[in-house]
Write a protein that holds these residues in place. Structure first.
Motif, PDB file in Angstrom:
ATOM      1  N   ARG A  91     -50.489 -26.605 -44.249  1.00 29.40           N
ATOM      2  CA  ARG A  91     -50.993 -25.571 -43.349  1.00 29.40           C
ATOM      3  C   ARG A  91     -50.387 -25.663 -41.942  1.00 29.40           C
ATOM      4  NH1 ARG A  91     -55.748 -23.446 -45.833  1.00 29.40           N
ATOM      5  NH2 ARG A  91     -55.453 -23.778 -48.067  1.00 29.40           N
ATOM      6  N   GLY A  92     -49.350 -26.460 -41.773  1.00 27.76           N
ATOM      7  CA  GLY A  92     -48.662 -26.505 -40.497  1.00 27.76           C
ATOM      8  C   GLY A  92     -48.879 -27.792 -39.733  1.00 27.76           C
ATOM      9  N   ALA A  93     -47.993 -28.024 -38.756  1.00 23.64           N
ATOM     10  CA  ALA A  93     -48.055 -29.212 -37.902  1.00 23.64           C
ATOM     11  C   ALA A  93     -48.327 -28.794 -36.465  1.00 23.64           C
ATOM     12  CB  ALA A  93     -46.743 -29.987 -37.974  1.00 23.64           C
ATOM     13  N   THR A  94     -49.044 -29.657 -35.755  1.00 19.70           N
ATOM     14  CA  THR A  94     -49.312 -29.465 -34.328  1.00 19.70           C
ATOM     15  C   THR A  94     -48.769 -30.664 -33.581  1.00 19.70           C
ATOM     16  OG1 THR A  94     -51.341 -28.224 -34.809  1.00 19.70           O
ATOM     17  CG2 THR A  94     -51.093 -29.107 -32.576  1.00 19.70           C
ATOM     18  N   ILE A  95     -47.789 -30.449 -32.725  1.00 16.18           N
ATOM     19  CA  ILE A  95     -47.211 -31.524 -31.926  1.00 16.18           C
ATOM     20  C   ILE A  95     -47.670 -31.312 -30.485  1.00 16.18           C
ATOM     21  CG2 ILE A  95     -45.116 -32.754 -31.307  1.00 16.18           C
ATOM     22  CD1 ILE A  95     -45.765 -32.594 -34.355  1.00 16.18           C
ATOM     23  N   ILE A  96     -48.369 -32.286 -29.939  1.00 15.71           N
ATOM     24  CA  ILE A  96     -49.039 -32.127 -28.645  1.00 15.71           C
ATOM     25  C   ILE A  96     -48.194 -32.732 -27.525  1.00 15.71           C
ATOM     26  CG2 ILE A  96     -51.122 -32.665 -27.334  1.00 15.71           C
ATOM     27  CD1 ILE A  96     -52.630 -32.682 -30.022  1.00 15.71           C
ATOM     28  N   ASP A  97     -47.752 -31.888 -26.624  1.00 14.64           N
ATOM     29  CA  ASP A  97     -46.918 -32.327 -25.509  1.00 14.64           C
ATOM     30  C   ASP A  97     -47.645 -33.355 -24.648  1.00 14.64           C
ATOM     31  OD1 ASP A  97     -44.830 -30.682 -26.235  1.00 14.64           O
ATOM     32  OD2 ASP A  97     -45.402 -29.056 -24.877  1.00 14.64           O
ATOM     33  N   GLY A  98     -46.911 -34.372 -24.223  1.00  9.70           N
ATOM     34  CA  GLY A  98     -47.447 -35.366 -23.305  1.00  9.70           C
ATOM     35  C   GLY A  98     -48.217 -36.486 -23.964  1.00  9.70           C
ATOM     36  N   ALA A  99     -48.623 -36.300 -25.211  1.00 12.64           N
ATOM     37  CA  ALA A  99     -49.410 -37.324 -25.904  1.00 12.64           C
ATOM     38  C   ALA A  99     -48.496 -38.313 -26.604  1.00 12.64           C
ATOM     39  CB  ALA A  99     -50.353 -36.677 -26.917  1.00 12.64           C
ATOM     40  N   GLY A 100     -48.959 -39.555 -26.693  1.00 14.42           N
ATOM     41  CA  GLY A 100     -48.247 -40.578 -27.419  1.00 14.42           C
ATOM     42  C   GLY A 100     -48.908 -40.861 -28.754  1.00 14.42           C
ATOM     43  N   HIS A 101     -49.020 -42.137 -29.088  1.00 11.47           N
ATOM     44  CA  HIS A 101     -49.476 -42.514 -30.417  1.00 11.47           C
ATOM     45  C   HIS A 101     -50.965 -42.276 -30.632  1.00 11.47           C
ATOM     46  CE1 HIS A 101     -49.387 -44.576 -34.224  1.00 11.47           C
ATOM     47  NE2 HIS A 101     -50.315 -45.424 -33.833  1.00 11.47           N
ATOM     48  N   TRP A 102     -51.780 -42.431 -29.611  1.00 13.04           N
ATOM     49  CA  TRP A 102     -53.245 -42.378 -29.766  1.00 13.04           C
ATOM     50  C   TRP A 102     -53.725 -40.950 -29.559  1.00 13.04           C
ATOM     51  CZ3 TRP A 102     -53.427 -47.100 -31.523  1.00 13.04           C
ATOM     52  CH2 TRP A 102     -52.555 -48.061 -30.982  1.00 13.04           C
ATOM     53  N   VAL A 103     -53.189 -40.023 -30.330  1.00 16.51           N
ATOM     54  CA  VAL A 103     -53.269 -38.605 -30.025  1.00 16.51           C
ATOM     55  C   VAL A 103     -54.696 -38.089 -29.936  1.00 16.51           C
ATOM     56  CG1 VAL A 103     -52.923 -37.976 -32.465  1.00 16.51           C
ATOM     57  CG2 VAL A 103     -52.337 -36.344 -30.646  1.00 16.51           C
ATOM     58  N   GLN A 104     -55.600 -38.520 -30.826  1.00 12.76           N
ATOM     59  CA  GLN A 104     -56.953 -37.964 -30.786  1.00 12.76           C
ATOM     60  C   GLN A 104     -57.775 -38.516 -29.632  1.00 12.76           C
ATOM     61  OE1 GLN A 104     -56.136 -40.464 -32.770  1.00 12.76           O
ATOM     62  NE2 GLN A 104     -57.864 -41.395 -33.834  1.00 12.76           N
ATOM     63  N   GLN A 105     -57.303 -39.616 -29.027  1.00  5.74           N
ATOM     64  CA  GLN A 105     -57.969 -40.142 -27.836  1.00  5.74           C
ATOM     65  C   GLN A 105     -57.285 -39.642 -26.557  1.00  5.74           C
ATOM     66  OE1 GLN A 105     -59.462 -44.390 -28.213  1.00  5.74           O
ATOM     67  NE2 GLN A 105     -57.886 -44.409 -29.793  1.00  5.74           N
ATOM     68  N   GLU A 106     -55.968 -39.574 -26.566  1.00  4.54           N
ATOM     69  CA  GLU A 106     -55.237 -39.117 -25.386  1.00  4.54           C
ATOM     70  C   GLU A 106     -55.436 -37.624 -25.132  1.00  4.54           C
ATOM     71  OE1 GLU A 106     -51.108 -40.468 -24.929  1.00  4.54           O
ATOM     72  OE2 GLU A 106     -51.417 -41.652 -26.759  1.00  4.54           O
ATOM     73  N   ALA A 107     -55.485 -36.848 -26.192  1.00  7.60           N
ATOM     74  CA  ALA A 107     -55.564 -35.384 -26.074  1.00  7.60           C
ATOM     75  C   ALA A 107     -56.667 -34.855 -26.988  1.00  7.60           C
ATOM     76  CB  ALA A 107     -54.223 -34.754 -26.422  1.00  7.60           C
ATOM     77  N   PRO A 108     -57.925 -35.229 -26.733  1.00  5.98           N
ATOM     78  CA  PRO A 108     -58.991 -34.830 -27.660  1.00  5.98           C
ATOM     79  C   PRO A 108     -59.209 -33.324 -27.746  1.00  5.98           C
ATOM     80  CG  PRO A 108     -59.911 -35.836 -25.665  1.00  5.98           C
ATOM     81  CD  PRO A 108     -58.437 -36.075 -25.635  1.00  5.98           C
ATOM     82  N   THR A 109     -59.049 -32.609 -26.645  1.00  2.00           N
ATOM     83  CA  THR A 109     -59.288 -31.164 -26.688  1.00  2.00           C
ATOM     84  C   THR A 109     -58.285 -30.472 -27.599  1.00  2.00           C
ATOM     85  OG1 THR A 109     -60.227 -31.193 -24.449  1.00  2.00           O
ATOM     86  CG2 THR A 109     -59.484 -29.069 -25.307  1.00  2.00           C
ATOM     87  N   SER A 110     -56.996 -30.782 -27.424  1.00  2.27           N
ATOM     88  CA  SER A 110     -55.960 -30.169 -28.266  1.00  2.27           C
ATOM     89  C   SER A 110     -56.078 -30.623 -29.715  1.00  2.27           C
ATOM     90  CB  SER A 110     -54.573 -30.511 -27.724  1.00  2.27           C
ATOM     91  OG  SER A 110     -54.384 -29.987 -26.432  1.00  2.27           O
ATOM     92  N   THR A 111     -56.378 -31.905 -29.920  1.00  2.99           N
ATOM     93  CA  THR A 111     -56.531 -32.425 -31.279  1.00  2.99           C
ATOM     94  C   THR A 111     -57.712 -31.773 -31.973  1.00  2.99           C
ATOM     95  OG1 THR A 111     -55.557 -34.545 -30.630  1.00  2.99           O
ATOM     96  CG2 THR A 111     -56.860 -34.506 -32.663  1.00  2.99           C
ATOM     97  N   ASN A 112     -58.836 -31.675 -31.271  1.00  3.60           N
ATOM     98  CA  ASN A 112     -60.018 -31.057 -31.863  1.00  3.60           C
ATOM     99  C   ASN A 112     -59.770 -29.594 -32.207  1.00  3.60           C
ATOM    100  OD1 ASN A 112     -61.410 -33.441 -31.602  1.00  3.60           O
ATOM    101  ND2 ASN A 112     -62.531 -32.844 -29.764  1.00  3.60           N
TER     102      ASN A 112
END
Length: 319
Positions: free
Chosen positions: A288-309
């Motif tokens: 269903r597709g990939a989401t690559i979040i700018d500025g985030a590193g490895h801990w994506v759901q903690q570094e960028a919770p709003t975008s990940t959620n």
């Protein structure tokens, strides 16, 4: 947010759980990676519970309040996916899976080994790649015969444990080092064979906004109490995974699947010169597709919770 215990045979598993006891939606189960805890999914637990979903996060065996057997054989994918299946049964028998870092391979393989229990799967940081007849560690032993590779460094029991347990800043160095901020401030460089994991890694000059002192303390308290053997044994079990590869050999993911990664995650270029995120859906039959979040590193759901959620919620609501 509460905890529940689930038994898988004689193995006690500790699970954080939130959201309504009864929901029209399938429950969600989250799997963390190394070196983390169920706590790593705190932002997702709150977000999805508020949206009316029943959502849980497992302390993977070896971590947190779950059992921590000493034997390397206790940490094979066969064992870990059976833990996930037991928790899914406790949640009602079928669930949506989210997995980050090592949690991603665990949920990918659970969807293959227990297809009737997994409705959909989201992998964070680690795209799905099927097991083949070539052992991953054997490849790394060849590629890195003259250089440092952390997974090979982890193979000898006691060596990495001594390094991490002897450095009170180990976790902050690891979390900062491969976060988006850390990668920009101090990009990773090759190290010579015989080096150690933490060489060249520094404690952040100040903790980033996504990892305040009270959150870091949760991790540090647990790792001081439990040690590192269980988490490191997952890496040591990979040769046994290769022996037991039959059920997952060359298999694709059949369920609806998605991938989320941080643009600065070093896993993205795990193979030098190759962007592994570019082909994240190559072995998923209903991707269903990939989401690559700018500025985030490895801990994506903690570094960028709003975008990940937002990406996870879009995936779940479109099922």
């Amino acid at each position: 947010m509460n905890r529940m215990e689930v038994l898988n045979g004689n193995t006690k598993l500790s699970v954080l759980i939130d959201g309504p006891d009864a929901s029209e939606s399938l429950p969600i189960l989250c799997l963390h990676g190394w070196p983390e805890l169920a706590f790593s999914w705190r932002h997702q637990l709150v977000h999805f519970a508020k949206a009316g979903y029943r959502i849980a996060a497992l302390d993977v065996r070896g971590y947190g309040d779950s059992d921590r057997p000493d034997e390397i054989a206790a940490y094979t994918m066969a064992e870990l996916t059976s833990d996930v299946a037991a928790v899914i049964d406790a949640l009602g028998g079928r669930a949506i899976l989210f997995g980050h870092d090592w949690g991603a391979p665990i949920v990918w393989q659970t969807s293959i080994r227990y297809p009737e229990k997994v409705a959909a799967v989201a992998g964070l940081s680690v795209p799905y790649r099927p097991m083949t007849d070539t052992s991953f560690l054997d490849i790394m032993r060849h590629v890195h015969k003259d250089s440092f590779f952390y997974q090979l460094y982890f193979q000898e029991p006691g060596v990495a444990e001594a390094e991490f347990e002897g450095d009170p800043d180990a976790l902050s160095k690891i979390y900062w080092g491969i976060s988006g901020e850390g990668m920009l401030a101090q990009p990773m460089r090759p190290k010579p064979k015989g080096d150690r994991f933490l060489t060249g890694m520094v404690r952040p000059p100040q903790l980033p906004d996504w990892l305040p002192a009270e959150d870091l303390s949760v991790y540090e308290t647990v790792f001081r109490r439990n040690g590192w053997r269980g988490p490191l044994n997952r890496y040591r079990a990979q040769d046994q995974d290769h022996v037991e590869r039959g059920p997952v050999l060359n298999k694709h993911i059949a369920q609806p699947a998605t991938f989320i990664g941080g643009a600065l995650d070093p896993v993205r270029h795990f193979v030098p010169g190759v962007d592994t995120f570019a082909t994240a859906g190559a072995f998923c039959d209903d991707f269903r597709g990939a989401t690559i979040i700018d500025g985030a590193g490895h801990w994506v759901q903690q570094e960028a919770p709003t975008s990940t959620n937002a990406a996870l919620m879009s995936f779940v609501r479109d099922l």
